[in-house]
Design a protein around this motif. Structure first.
Motif, short mmCIF file in Angstrom:
data_model
loop_
_atom_site.label_atom_id
_atom_site.label_comp_id
_atom_site.label_asym_id
_atom_site.label_seq_id
_atom_site.Cartn_x
_atom_site.Cartn_y
_atom_site.Cartn_z
N ALA A 93 -12.74 95.59 67.51
CA ALA A 93 -12.57 96.04 68.89
C ALA A 93 -13.14 95.02 69.86
O ALA A 93 -12.53 94.72 70.90
N GLU A 94 -14.31 94.47 69.55
CA GLU A 94 -14.92 93.46 70.41
C GLU A 94 -14.05 92.20 70.48
O GLU A 94 -13.88 91.62 71.55
N ALA A 96 -10.82 92.06 70.08
CA ALA A 96 -9.64 92.40 70.87
C ALA A 96 -9.97 92.38 72.36
O ALA A 96 -9.17 91.89 73.18
N GLN A 97 -11.15 92.88 72.72
CA GLN A 97 -11.56 92.85 74.13
C GLN A 97 -11.73 91.42 74.62
O GLN A 97 -11.32 91.08 75.73
N ARG A 98 -12.32 90.58 73.80
CA ARG A 98 -12.50 89.17 74.18
C ARG A 98 -11.13 88.49 74.35
O ARG A 98 -10.93 87.73 75.29
N GLU A 100 -8.30 89.92 75.16
CA GLU A 100 -7.72 90.44 76.40
C GLU A 100 -8.37 89.78 77.61
O GLU A 100 -7.70 89.42 78.57
N GLY A 101 -9.67 89.60 77.54
CA GLY A 101 -10.39 88.96 78.65
C GLY A 101 -9.96 87.52 78.86
O GLY A 101 -9.83 87.06 79.99
N SER A 102 -9.73 86.80 77.77
CA SER A 102 -9.34 85.41 77.91
C SER A 102 -7.92 85.28 78.45
O SER A 102 -7.58 84.31 79.11
#
Length: 107
Positions: A93-94, A96-98, A100-102
């Motif tokens: 999950a982390e 995937a969040q990173r 998405e953030g990039s």
């Protein structure tokens, strides 16, 4: 040895996880699986006969809960296995969040 054979089956381990902290009726347990109620009922029977879950009947409903004491040293093994799976899910999950953030930062 009966307990080890009972938890060797992945669906029975998942049932134990579901009833680890909370008592659930057989119908609620069965809803979590993509197999028939009868198949889940058979898994519950194996767990019950191995002494790994307790059964409480209320009217027509049957409620199950993991019997931590009966599991003995297997209880710690199961908890560590579930914790490892949760750690892996958290890492995914982390990541995937990173990712998405990039994407939002032009990268």
């Amino acid at each position: 040895m009966e307990a080890v054979q009972a938890i060797a089956e992945p669906r029975r381990r998942e049932i134990l996880r579901l009833v680890w902290e909370d008592e659930l009726c057989a119908g609620d347990i069965a809803e979590r699986f993509e197999v028939t109620f009868g198949a889940v009922s058979q898994h519950l029977k194996v767990l019950r006969e191995a002494g790994l879950v307790t059964l409480r009947q209320e009217g027509r409903k049957r409620y199950y809960r993991a019997d931590h004491e009966a599991l003995g040293p297997l209880a710690a093994y199961l908890q560590s296995m579930w914790a490892e799976k949760l750690d892996v899910l958290a890492e995914l999950a982390e990541a995937a969040q990173r990712a998405e953030g990039s994407k939002g930062n032009g990268g």
